[in-house]
Scaffold this active site. Sequence first.
Site, PDB file in Angstrom:
ATOM      1  N   ASP A  67       0.825  -1.206   0.000  1.00 55.27           N
ATOM      2  CA  ASP A  67       0.000   0.000   0.000  1.00 55.27           C
ATOM      3  C   ASP A  67       0.861   1.258   0.000  1.00 55.27           C
ATOM      4  O   ASP A  67       2.084   1.190   0.178  1.00 55.27           O
ATOM      5  CB  ASP A  67      -0.958  -0.007   1.212  1.00 55.27           C
ATOM      6  CG  ASP A  67      -0.310  -0.527   2.501  1.00 55.27           C
ATOM      7  OD1 ASP A  67       0.927  -0.496   2.596  1.00 55.27           O
ATOM      8  OD2 ASP A  67      -1.036  -0.959   3.397  1.00 55.27           O
ATOM      9  N   ASN A 139      -7.530  -3.282  14.368  1.00 56.25           N
ATOM     10  CA  ASN A 139      -8.935  -3.423  13.953  1.00 56.25           C
ATOM     11  C   ASN A 139      -9.120  -4.560  12.950  1.00 56.25           C
ATOM     12  O   ASN A 139     -10.174  -4.688  12.342  1.00 56.25           O
ATOM     13  CB  ASN A 139      -9.458  -2.107  13.365  1.00 56.25           C
ATOM     14  CG  ASN A 139      -8.752  -1.733  12.061  1.00 56.25           C
ATOM     15  OD1 ASN A 139      -7.843  -2.427  11.624  1.00 56.25           O
ATOM     16  ND2 ASN A 139      -9.178  -0.641  11.460  1.00 56.25           N
ATOM     17  N   HIS A 141      -7.411  -4.945  10.096  1.00 48.70           N
ATOM     18  CA  HIS A 141      -7.150  -4.659   8.684  1.00 48.70           C
ATOM     19  C   HIS A 141      -5.909  -5.393   8.179  1.00 48.70           C
ATOM     20  O   HIS A 141      -4.988  -5.696   8.936  1.00 48.70           O
ATOM     21  CB  HIS A 141      -7.074  -3.146   8.415  1.00 48.70           C
ATOM     22  CG  HIS A 141      -5.848  -2.446   8.893  1.00 48.70           C
ATOM     23  ND1 HIS A 141      -5.829  -1.108   9.237  1.00 48.70           N
ATOM     24  CD2 HIS A 141      -4.564  -2.859   9.074  1.00 48.70           C
ATOM     25  CE1 HIS A 141      -4.614  -0.756   9.583  1.00 48.70           C
ATOM     26  NE2 HIS A 141      -3.834  -1.798   9.508  1.00 48.70           N
ATOM     27  N   GLU A 146      -9.682  -1.844   5.327  1.00 48.41           N
ATOM     28  CA  GLU A 146     -10.314  -1.642   6.626  1.00 48.41           C
ATOM     29  C   GLU A 146     -11.546  -2.546   6.748  1.00 48.41           C
ATOM     30  O   GLU A 146     -12.040  -3.064   5.724  1.00 48.41           O
ATOM     31  CB  GLU A 146     -10.724  -0.169   6.776  1.00 48.41           C
ATOM     32  CG  GLU A 146      -9.578   0.826   6.635  1.00 48.41           C
ATOM     33  CD  GLU A 146      -8.644   0.859   7.844  1.00 48.41           C
ATOM     34  OE1 GLU A 146      -8.626  -0.101   8.654  1.00 48.41           O
ATOM     35  OE2 GLU A 146      -7.900   1.853   7.970  1.00 48.41           O
TER      36      GLU A 146
HETATM   37  C1  F6R Z   1       1.457  -2.124   6.234  1.00 50.05           C
HETATM   38  C2  F6R Z   1       0.036  -2.226   6.369  1.00 50.05           C
HETATM   39  C3  F6R Z   1      -0.704  -2.449   7.639  1.00 50.05           C
HETATM   40  C4  F6R Z   1       0.150  -2.884   8.818  1.00 50.05           C
HETATM   41  C5  F6R Z   1      -0.703  -2.927  10.084  1.00 50.05           C
HETATM   42  C6  F6R Z   1       0.102  -3.277  11.308  1.00 50.05           C
HETATM   43  O1  F6R Z   1       1.858  -1.903   4.906  1.00 50.05           O
HETATM   44  O2  F6R Z   1      -0.551  -2.101   5.375  1.00 50.05           O
HETATM   45  O3  F6R Z   1      -1.722  -3.397   7.406  1.00 50.05           O
HETATM   46  O4  F6R Z   1       0.689  -4.146   8.574  1.00 50.05           O
HETATM   47  O5  F6R Z   1      -1.299  -1.666  10.279  1.00 50.05           O
HETATM   48  O6  F6R Z   1       1.014  -2.252  11.559  1.00 50.05           O
HETATM   49  P1  F6R Z   1       2.122  -2.422  12.689  1.00 50.05           P
HETATM   50  O7  F6R Z   1       2.974  -3.548  12.255  1.00 50.05           O
HETATM   51  O8  F6R Z   1       2.859  -1.117  12.705  1.00 50.05           O
HETATM   52  O9  F6R Z   1       1.393  -2.693  13.954  1.00 50.05           O
END
Ligand code: F6R
Length: 260
Positions: A67, A139, A141, A146
């Site tokens: 992303d 959450n 995702h 989301e």
């Molecule tokens: C990363 C992404 C997100 C993260 C998720 C967890 O490219 O798209 O899905 O993997 O938000 O983030 P952390 O590892 O910082 O808790």
Amino acid sequence: MEVLIVPTPDDVAVEAAAMVLAALPAAGPGVLGLATGSSPLGLYRELGRAASSGSLRTAELSGVALDEYVGLPPGHPQSYRATLEREVCDVVGLSRDRLHVPDGSGADLDALTAAAAAYERTIAGLGGVDVQILGIGANGHLGFNEPGSALTSRTRVKRLSDRTREDNARFFAAVDEVPTHCLTQGLGTILSARRLVLVATGESKALAISEALEGPLTASCPGSVLQWHADAVVVVDEEAGSLLKNRSYYDASAAGLPGR
Ligand code: F6R
């Protein structure tokens, strides 16, 4: 789905790296799907070690990001391109020329939609992703899909949830500076990778992990699409795995995995 529950975040990094390396082709070009965020940093460190010792060949390796934020100026240090250059290219030895990130610079929805379609073509042109590294949001995702995201979605523009913007505010001066939108691989895009390796550590991920692995397959918990994938591996530490009900089965299965 294989679930490995290991004592510490360092163990998560080591075990997940082994799962990633095993899914890359022994010869010829490989395609590694890359997540940003805190969760995979130890895994990238381990892949860097593997590259130094010769067990990961980076010469023909391509990286494909999950992303990118929309609207950050080119080169912004918190753009996911810049982040992956620092945290993956510089650590693992992946060439910046072979790092692919969705182009979130489009000025309007038409331009961003075209960039999303172009990104799908880029992934297809590489022959698809051999192994996609994933974190999970508190959450549930995956990428920036989301809750409520279509299970078959492809790369597209999405609005970030308030929860995600608050979680990511730690990388910006204030929550208002976190972009409101992103381009993200869809859940269908993620499911097209040949292997998924999801890493999670810490108590803040325990609920998301239990809902993703043991709850219903539902758009309300995007991480639950792992249940639909034929080769998904989840590596968590004790805290992130603390709400899992089938623990004893996972432990018994993991003990029987070849190479463990
Ligand atoms: C990363 C992404 C997100 C993260 C998720 C967890 O490219 O798209 O899905 O993997 O938000 O983030 P952390 O590892 O910082 O808790």
